[in-house]
Design a protein around this motif. Structure first.
Motif, PDB file in Angstrom:
ATOM      1  N   GLU A 198      26.110  94.780  90.120  1.00  0.00           N
ATOM      2  CA  GLU A 198      25.814  93.353  89.958  1.00  0.00           C
ATOM      3  C   GLU A 198      27.096  92.554  89.706  1.00  0.00           C
ATOM      4  O   GLU A 198      27.293  91.481  90.277  1.00  0.00           O
ATOM      5  N   ARG A 199      27.971  93.087  88.853  1.00  0.00           N
ATOM      6  CA  ARG A 199      29.230  92.373  88.568  1.00  0.00           C
ATOM      7  C   ARG A 199      30.165  92.411  89.775  1.00  0.00           C
ATOM      8  O   ARG A 199      30.894  91.453  90.030  1.00  0.00           O
ATOM      9  N   SER A 200      30.119  93.498  90.524  1.00  0.00           N
ATOM     10  CA  SER A 200      31.000  93.638  91.688  1.00  0.00           C
ATOM     11  C   SER A 200      30.628  92.685  92.810  1.00  0.00           C
ATOM     12  O   SER A 200      31.454  92.386  93.677  1.00  0.00           O
ATOM     13  N   ALA A 201      29.390  92.209  92.817  1.00  0.00           N
ATOM     14  CA  ALA A 201      28.915  91.370  93.913  1.00  0.00           C
ATOM     15  C   ALA A 201      29.524  89.980  93.893  1.00  0.00           C
ATOM     16  O   ALA A 201      29.499  89.268  94.896  1.00  0.00           O
ATOM     17  N   SER A 209      23.992 100.098  88.109  1.00  0.00           N
ATOM     18  CA  SER A 209      23.339  98.878  88.590  1.00  0.00           C
ATOM     19  C   SER A 209      24.034  97.633  88.041  1.00  0.00           C
ATOM     20  O   SER A 209      24.211  96.638  88.762  1.00  0.00           O
ATOM     21  N   LYS A 210      24.456  97.682  86.777  1.00  0.00           N
ATOM     22  CA  LYS A 210      25.168  96.537  86.194  1.00  0.00           C
ATOM     23  C   LYS A 210      26.562  96.403  86.794  1.00  0.00           C
ATOM     24  O   LYS A 210      27.050  95.287  87.006  1.00  0.00           O
ATOM     25  N   ASP A 254      36.352  96.922  81.626  1.00  0.00           N
ATOM     26  CA  ASP A 254      35.730  96.942  80.297  1.00  0.00           C
ATOM     27  C   ASP A 254      34.390  97.673  80.331  1.00  0.00           C
ATOM     28  O   ASP A 254      34.063  98.442  79.414  1.00  0.00           O
ATOM     29  N   MET A 255      33.618  97.441  81.371  1.00  0.00           N
ATOM     30  CA  MET A 255      32.310  98.090  81.485  1.00  0.00           C
ATOM     31  C   MET A 255      32.463  99.593  81.657  1.00  0.00           C
ATOM     32  O   MET A 255      31.722 100.380  81.065  1.00  0.00           O
ATOM     33  N   LEU A 256      33.416 100.011  82.474  1.00  0.00           N
ATOM     34  CA  LEU A 256      33.645 101.437  82.682  1.00  0.00           C
ATOM     35  C   LEU A 256      34.150 102.106  81.403  1.00  0.00           C
ATOM     36  O   LEU A 256      33.805 103.263  81.117  1.00  0.00           O
ATOM     37  N   PHE A 285      28.257 108.181  98.440  1.00  0.00           N
ATOM     38  CA  PHE A 285      27.921 107.667  97.117  1.00  0.00           C
ATOM     39  C   PHE A 285      28.201 106.166  97.045  1.00  0.00           C
ATOM     40  O   PHE A 285      27.352 105.377  96.607  1.00  0.00           O
ATOM     41  N   ALA A 286      29.405 105.764  97.452  1.00  0.00           N
ATOM     42  CA  ALA A 286      29.777 104.354  97.393  1.00  0.00           C
ATOM     43  C   ALA A 286      28.838 103.501  98.242  1.00  0.00           C
ATOM     44  O   ALA A 286      28.398 102.423  97.817  1.00  0.00           O
ATOM     45  N   LYS A 287      28.517 103.979  99.422  1.00  0.00           N
ATOM     46  CA  LYS A 287      27.627 103.228 100.309  1.00  0.00           C
ATOM     47  C   LYS A 287      26.233 103.104  99.700  1.00  0.00           C
ATOM     48  O   LYS A 287      25.622 102.021  99.744  1.00  0.00           O
ATOM     49  N   ASP A 288      25.735 104.180  99.111  1.00  0.00           N
ATOM     50  CA  ASP A 288      24.395 104.152  98.527  1.00  0.00           C
ATOM     51  C   ASP A 288      24.333 103.193  97.338  1.00  0.00           C
ATOM     52  O   ASP A 288      23.383 102.417  97.209  1.00  0.00           O
ATOM     53  N   VAL A 289      25.352 103.246  96.469  1.00  0.00           N
ATOM     54  CA  VAL A 289      25.343 102.377  95.287  1.00  0.00           C
ATOM     55  C   VAL A 289      25.513 100.918  95.684  1.00  0.00           C
ATOM     56  O   VAL A 289      24.792 100.035  95.207  1.00  0.00           O
ATOM     57  N   LEU A 290      26.466 100.640  96.566  1.00  0.00           N
ATOM     58  CA  LEU A 290      26.790  99.252  96.888  1.00  0.00           C
ATOM     59  C   LEU A 290      25.806  98.604  97.852  1.00  0.00           C
ATOM     60  O   LEU A 290      25.530  97.407  97.746  1.00  0.00           O
ATOM     61  N   LEU A 291      25.258  99.380  98.792  1.00  0.00           N
ATOM     62  CA  LEU A 291      24.391  98.803  99.817  1.00  0.00           C
ATOM     63  C   LEU A 291      22.926  99.162  99.646  1.00  0.00           C
ATOM     64  O   LEU A 291      22.057  98.501 100.229  1.00  0.00           O
ATOM     65  N   GLY A 292      22.635 100.214  98.889  1.00  0.00           N
ATOM     66  CA  GLY A 292      21.249 100.631  98.721  1.00  0.00           C
ATOM     67  C   GLY A 292      20.725 101.392  99.919  1.00  0.00           C
ATOM     68  O   GLY A 292      21.463 101.726 100.858  1.00  0.00           O
TER      69      GLY A 292
END
Length: 215
Positions: free
Chosen positions: A48-51, A44-45, A63-65, A150-157
């Protein structure tokens, strides 16, 4: 080695010691142990940063990864190098995402990053997965579909692309994406790919990123 030859035989290119491939595959050290639970908890964080696309976005994501033991590197590849990137695992069990940064816009880079995170969390340590620029060369189509999901679910919900149906101007797409904490460039990339939007439209929302290439 030509791009066509590389397409035909990635394994041979790597094992015979092709210098381009070896330099692309040998750049990580000194990371903490990989923690899959910590990576899941950080999604989720990361989203948020990717947005928000700015000069520090990719460095911050790396750094987060790293906090969960995931290595993210950008390696400047030669022209016509036929990969967006690869995911592999070190002998110490750390997943390594190495990306070429090709198509250096947020819509492509952010999507590719989360696709590779999908391989890490869905597949575990299966050796190497390769993200070709030509998707027809992909060997394991089921794994690729799962990584895309996975990418679609995480990024778009859960809403996916449904809020963007019928939108065809940059302002509307940007507003809808930002209201949901989503990178507008990712939305445009996926709308293009899903034939929801002409490839000629809304490319102004695909923002060039500052790519921190490894030395």
């Amino acid at each position: 080695m030509s791009a066509e030859a590389f397409h035909r035989n990635w394994s041979a290119c790597y094992h015979v010691g092709n210098p381009v491939c070896l330099s692309f595959l040998s750049r990580e050290e000194g990371f903490p142990a990989y923690d899959a639970d910590a990576l899941r908890e950080s999604l989720s964080k990361l989203k948020e940063r990717s947005a928000k696309t700015d000069p520090g976005t990719l460095g911050d994501l790396a750094d987060m990864l790293a906090e969960s033991g995931v290595v993210l590197q950008f390696v400047e590849a030669p022209k016509k190098f036929p990969l967006h990137g690869i995911t592999r695992w070190t002998s110490n069990g750390n997943p390594v995402i190495q990306m070429t940064g090709r198509r250096k816009t947020d819509g492509f880079i952010i999507w590719t990053l989360y696709h590779e995170l999908g391989h890490i969390l869905n597949d575990g340590n299966v050796g190497m997965t390769v993200d070709y620029t030509d998707e027809r060369l992909t060997a394991n189509h089921d794994a690729e579909k799962l990584a895309n999901a996975f990418a679609k679910d995480v990024l778009l919900g859960a809403e996916g692309l449904s809020p963007y149906h019928g939108l065809s101007d940059s302002a509307s797409i940007r507003n809808a994406a930002q209201a949901r904490g989503v990178c507008p460039g990712v939305v445009v990339n996926l709308m293009h790919r899903n034939r929801m939007l002409s490839y000629k439209w809304c490319n102004d929302l695909l923002v060039d990123m500052v790519v921190p290439f490894s030395a």
